[in-house]
Write a protein that holds these residues in place. Sequence first.
Motif, PDB file in Angstrom:
ATOM      1  N   HIS A 221     -16.603   6.264  51.479  1.00  0.00           N
ATOM      2  CA  HIS A 221     -15.503   5.517  52.077  1.00  0.00           C
ATOM      3  C   HIS A 221     -15.329   4.144  51.426  1.00  0.00           C
ATOM      4  CE1 HIS A 221     -16.372   8.471  55.359  1.00  0.00           C
ATOM      5  NE2 HIS A 221     -15.053   8.532  55.317  1.00  0.00           N
ATOM      6  N   GLY A 222     -16.408   3.564  50.926  1.00  0.00           N
ATOM      7  CA  GLY A 222     -16.306   2.239  50.328  1.00  0.00           C
ATOM      8  C   GLY A 222     -15.905   2.258  48.870  1.00  0.00           C
ATOM      9  N   ARG A 223     -16.407   3.242  48.094  1.00  0.00           N
ATOM     10  CA  ARG A 223     -16.153   3.281  46.657  1.00  0.00           C
ATOM     11  C   ARG A 223     -15.369   4.506  46.214  1.00  0.00           C
ATOM     12  NH1 ARG A 223     -19.821   0.690  43.475  1.00  0.00           N
ATOM     13  NH2 ARG A 223     -18.405   1.297  41.798  1.00  0.00           N
ATOM     14  N   GLY A 224     -15.149   5.458  47.121  1.00  0.00           N
ATOM     15  CA  GLY A 224     -14.401   6.657  46.769  1.00  0.00           C
ATOM     16  C   GLY A 224     -15.188   7.637  45.920  1.00  0.00           C
ATOM     17  N   LEU A 225     -16.517   7.568  45.960  1.00  0.00           N
ATOM     18  CA  LEU A 225     -17.326   8.450  45.127  1.00  0.00           C
ATOM     19  C   LEU A 225     -17.294   9.886  45.648  1.00  0.00           C
ATOM     20  CD1 LEU A 225     -20.498   6.285  44.394  1.00  0.00           C
ATOM     21  CD2 LEU A 225     -18.332   6.398  43.147  1.00  0.00           C
ATOM     22  N   ALA A 226     -17.277  10.827  44.711  1.00  0.00           N
ATOM     23  CA  ALA A 226     -17.298  12.249  45.043  1.00  0.00           C
ATOM     24  C   ALA A 226     -18.736  12.732  45.185  1.00  0.00           C
ATOM     25  CB  ALA A 226     -16.563  13.045  43.973  1.00  0.00           C
ATOM     26  N   ARG A 227     -18.868  13.979  45.632  1.00  0.00           N
ATOM     27  CA  ARG A 227     -20.199  14.522  45.910  1.00  0.00           C
ATOM     28  C   ARG A 227     -21.118  14.490  44.692  1.00  0.00           C
ATOM     29  NH1 ARG A 227     -18.325  19.880  49.063  1.00  0.00           N
ATOM     30  NH2 ARG A 227     -16.560  19.567  47.661  1.00  0.00           N
ATOM     31  N   ARG A 228     -20.588  14.791  43.526  1.00  0.00           N
ATOM     32  CA  ARG A 228     -21.443  14.829  42.334  1.00  0.00           C
ATOM     33  C   ARG A 228     -22.056  13.455  42.051  1.00  0.00           C
ATOM     34  NH1 ARG A 228     -18.802  17.052  36.898  1.00  0.00           N
ATOM     35  NH2 ARG A 228     -17.601  15.134  37.140  1.00  0.00           N
TER      36      ARG A 228
ATOM     37  N   ALA B  19     -13.107  10.992  37.027  1.00  0.00           N
ATOM     38  CA  ALA B  19     -14.329  11.592  36.477  1.00  0.00           C
ATOM     39  C   ALA B  19     -15.508  10.645  36.632  1.00  0.00           C
ATOM     40  CB  ALA B  19     -14.122  11.956  35.012  1.00  0.00           C
ATOM     41  N   ARG B  20     -15.283   9.363  36.423  1.00  0.00           N
ATOM     42  CA  ARG B  20     -16.368   8.384  36.558  1.00  0.00           C
ATOM     43  C   ARG B  20     -16.861   8.290  37.996  1.00  0.00           C
ATOM     44  NH1 ARG B  20     -13.081   5.823  32.798  1.00  0.00           N
ATOM     45  NH2 ARG B  20     -12.050   4.544  34.381  1.00  0.00           N
ATOM     46  N   LYS B  21     -16.025   8.667  38.934  1.00  0.00           N
ATOM     47  CA  LYS B  21     -16.426   8.648  40.340  1.00  0.00           C
ATOM     48  C   LYS B  21     -16.975   9.994  40.805  1.00  0.00           C
ATOM     49  CE  LYS B  21     -13.454   4.831  41.778  1.00  0.00           C
ATOM     50  NZ  LYS B  21     -14.524   3.980  42.321  1.00  0.00           N
ATOM     51  N   GLY B  22     -17.132  10.916  39.865  1.00  0.00           N
ATOM     52  CA  GLY B  22     -17.799  12.167  40.186  1.00  0.00           C
ATOM     53  C   GLY B  22     -16.902  13.347  40.480  1.00  0.00           C
ATOM     54  N   TYR B  23     -15.599  13.224  40.294  1.00  0.00           N
ATOM     55  CA  TYR B  23     -14.682  14.341  40.544  1.00  0.00           C
ATOM     56  C   TYR B  23     -14.652  15.263  39.328  1.00  0.00           C
ATOM     57  CZ  TYR B  23     -13.183  11.580  44.534  1.00  0.00           C
ATOM     58  OH  TYR B  23     -13.178  10.866  45.710  1.00  0.00           O
ATOM     59  N   SER B  24     -14.547  16.550  39.571  1.00  0.00           N
ATOM     60  CA  SER B  24     -14.506  17.511  38.469  1.00  0.00           C
ATOM     61  C   SER B  24     -13.224  17.326  37.670  1.00  0.00           C
ATOM     62  CB  SER B  24     -14.577  18.933  39.010  1.00  0.00           C
ATOM     63  OG  SER B  24     -13.381  19.259  39.710  1.00  0.00           O
ATOM     64  N   ALA B  25     -13.276  17.736  36.394  1.00  0.00           N
ATOM     65  CA  ALA B  25     -12.104  17.583  35.524  1.00  0.00           C
ATOM     66  C   ALA B  25     -10.914  18.378  36.064  1.00  0.00           C
ATOM     67  CB  ALA B  25     -12.450  18.024  34.105  1.00  0.00           C
ATOM     68  N   GLY B  26     -11.176  19.593  36.571  1.00  0.00           N
ATOM     69  CA  GLY B  26     -10.095  20.421  37.084  1.00  0.00           C
ATOM     70  C   GLY B  26      -9.393  19.783  38.269  1.00  0.00           C
ATOM     71  N   LEU B  27     -10.184  19.298  39.241  1.00  0.00           N
ATOM     72  CA  LEU B  27      -9.601  18.656  40.414  1.00  0.00           C
ATOM     73  C   LEU B  27      -8.895  17.371  40.020  1.00  0.00           C
ATOM     74  CD1 LEU B  27      -9.185  18.304  43.464  1.00  0.00           C
ATOM     75  CD2 LEU B  27     -11.437  17.201  43.554  1.00  0.00           C
ATOM     76  N   ALA B  28      -9.520  16.601  39.149  1.00  0.00           N
ATOM     77  CA  ALA B  28      -8.938  15.322  38.751  1.00  0.00           C
ATOM     78  C   ALA B  28      -7.581  15.526  38.083  1.00  0.00           C
ATOM     79  CB  ALA B  28      -9.891  14.594  37.802  1.00  0.00           C
TER      80      ALA B  28
END
Length: 229
Positions: free
Chosen positions: A127-134, A194-203
Amino acid sequence: MPDEEPDGRGRRRRAGKTGRRASRRGDADGGAPEGGGLFGGGDDAGGRSKRRGSSSEEHSSDPEARARGICLRLLTLAPRTRAQLAEALRKKEIPEEVAERVLERYSEVGLIDDQAFAAAWVSSRHHGRGLARRALAQELRHRGVEEETVKEAVEQLDPDEEVETARRLVARKLRSTSGADPRVRTRKLVGMLARKGYSAGLAFRIVKEALEAEGEETEGAEGGYLDSL
């Protein structure tokens, strides 16, 4: 108007001015910082008292007392994983068997709780940085959290919520890329996700949706992004 009182030489001075100055000095020297947050450095009188006690223990000749003091001081500053505390004790040359005994005791009474740490970390950092699960999983592993605990913690993040967070991140960044070539915009926005951990496909899907909603032509933009990898 503030009360006034004689100063002994016929002049009058404002009562309480010294107190206000002292109060301001207290705020500067010992006041708790604003916005400490769950993983910040917020503190209170109880925390300062614990640190004073732990500080004296840290200088004790008894290794177990030293270990307790080190752990309490670190836990007062911010939540820590068991692995982080173990590493701190190792650096202070606390004997391994003593460190294990103290860490086990603190785990039993709930002062060390990697499951609670991991769950709070996922919620706070998403919630603070928007980081994804990865990215969140990588951060927890870096802090010594066991793989099973990492998995349980990141699975609490709803996939739909993760997608909505990605959309908000792109919407926030979109304006700063306006006017650039679609391939450049795609590369920048997908790279940010991608830097926040989201997959390339989703991004790419989220970025494509956002650009097309602006009326931007995205044909071939994916190839441009993939070519840059």
